[in-house]
Design an enzyme around this catalytic site. Structure first.
Site, PDB file in Angstrom:
ATOM      1  N   SER A 136       0.875  -1.176   0.000  1.00  0.00           N
ATOM      2  CA  SER A 136       0.000   0.000   0.000  1.00  0.00           C
ATOM      3  C   SER A 136       0.907   1.220   0.000  1.00  0.00           C
ATOM      4  CB  SER A 136      -0.940  -0.064   1.208  1.00  0.00           C
ATOM      5  OG  SER A 136      -1.674   1.123   1.345  1.00  0.00           O
ATOM      6  N   SER A 137       0.722   2.124   0.912  1.00  0.00           N
ATOM      7  CA  SER A 137       1.505   3.366   0.919  1.00  0.00           C
ATOM      8  C   SER A 137       1.116   4.143   2.157  1.00  0.00           C
ATOM      9  CB  SER A 137       1.161   4.185  -0.328  1.00  0.00           C
ATOM     10  OG  SER A 137       1.625   5.513  -0.220  1.00  0.00           O
ATOM     11  N   TYR A 150      -4.752   7.514  -6.676  1.00  0.00           N
ATOM     12  CA  TYR A 150      -3.718   6.723  -5.991  1.00  0.00           C
ATOM     13  C   TYR A 150      -4.090   6.543  -4.516  1.00  0.00           C
ATOM     14  CZ  TYR A 150       1.031   5.340  -4.535  1.00  0.00           C
ATOM     15  OH  TYR A 150       2.119   4.666  -4.020  1.00  0.00           O
ATOM     16  N   LYS A 154      -4.882   2.990  -2.527  1.00  0.00           N
ATOM     17  CA  LYS A 154      -4.002   2.526  -1.446  1.00  0.00           C
ATOM     18  C   LYS A 154      -4.787   2.353  -0.135  1.00  0.00           C
ATOM     19  CE  LYS A 154      -0.307   2.080  -3.952  1.00  0.00           C
ATOM     20  NZ  LYS A 154       0.240   0.736  -4.222  1.00  0.00           N
TER      21      LYS A 154
END
Ligand code: NDP
Length: 252
Positions: A136-137, A150, A154
């Site tokens: 993920s982030s 984005y 995520k």
């Protein structure tokens, strides 16, 4: 050689974060299938270690994922370690983000993870151990401006691993997400070029801009995400399930 005899699959394993994890898993004894769309890039990385195996597979294409993973499992066994890492990042203000960008990002970063996990889990028997990891982030746990598609994908993959950890509670499989801050890879290098153009700063100026939320004021190195992934794959992490692990220099 903790992973000797296991088959691991890393999407986007030919570059950046995925390459770091793939090489480390091969060095730890696993037979590792690395996937991506660029055959030449995959071949170069596969040449680094005899247990790395290149497979051209586009996560935007259901047939490519299902056939590719089935073929890899036929060659190297059930996918006991699956790292859904392939992803794209495109930056634009919300007002000018096109539906094409939105759909492309959903397709790669979200649908691609769904397909990868489903196809990998189809190779596992009811007693097989599994480690399912998604990259993920930090944008999966907080908002990131100028990157709405984005950020949404995520966040969504964190919902995916949380749901799966409940649904497969009785099986010896864990589902976890790594949430890195800015790591020095191609995705971030592209963003630096954009910032240099937009704000008229040099490369260090652009790094300073994106690394300012990191308490150490630097980009992360790939080995930092590799280390976290290797721990999640280890026997010691067998009860870590449905978790998000932030690797971000304290960026919140
Ligand atoms: P890279 O650009 O080096 O890696 C992206 C990888 O994804 C490439 O290997 C690419 O291979 C693959 N990929 C992209 N689209 C597809 C597709 N449709 N089908 C198959 N493979 C695809 O950057 P990173 O290593 O940094 O990124 C890896 C992951 O880490 C991404 O999910 C990213 O969002 C995430 N991440 C990165 C951070 C960073 O700061 N670098 C921070 C937080 C998360 P190919 O082009 O050959 O298909």
């Amino acid at each position: 050689m903790e992973h000797a005899g296991k088959h691991a699959l890393v999407t986007g394993g030919g570059t950046g974060i995925g390459k770091g994890i793939a090489v480390a898993l091969a060095e730890a004894g696993a037979e590792v299938t690395i996937t991506g769309r660029r055959a030449d890039t995959l071949a170069e990385v596969a040449a680094l270690h005899p247990r790395l195996h290149a497979l051209v597979m586009d996560v935007d294409d259901e047939t490519s994922v299902r056939d590719g993973i089935a073929k890899a499992a036929a060659a190297r066994g059930p996918v006991q370690i699956c790292v859904a890492n392939a992803g794209i990042a495109e930056n634009s203000p919300f007002e000018t983000t096109t539906l094409d960008t939105w759909r492309r990002t959903m397709s790669t970063n979200l649908d691609g993870v769904f397909l990868t996990f489903q196809a990998a889990m189809a190779t596992l028997g009811p007693q097989d151990n599994g480690r399912m990891i998604v990259i993920s982030s930090i944008a999966g746990v907080r908002g990131l401006k100028n990157a709405i598609p984005y950020t949404v994908t995520k966040h969504a993959v964190i919902g995916l691993i949380r749901g799966l950890s409940e649904e497969f509670m009785r099986r010896p499989i864990t589902f976890n997400a790594l949430c890195p801050g800015y790591v020095d890879t191609a995705i971030v290098r592209n963003q630096l070029l954009g910032l240099m153009r937009r704000f008229g700063v040099d490369e260090q100026g652009a790094i300073d801009m994106i690394a300012k939320g990191n308490r150490h004021r630097r980009l992360l190195e790939v080995d930092e995400t590799t280390g976290a992934a290797m721990w999640l794959c280890s026997d010691a992490a067998r009860s870590v399930n449905g978790q998000t692990i932030q690797i971000s220099g304290g960026q919140v």
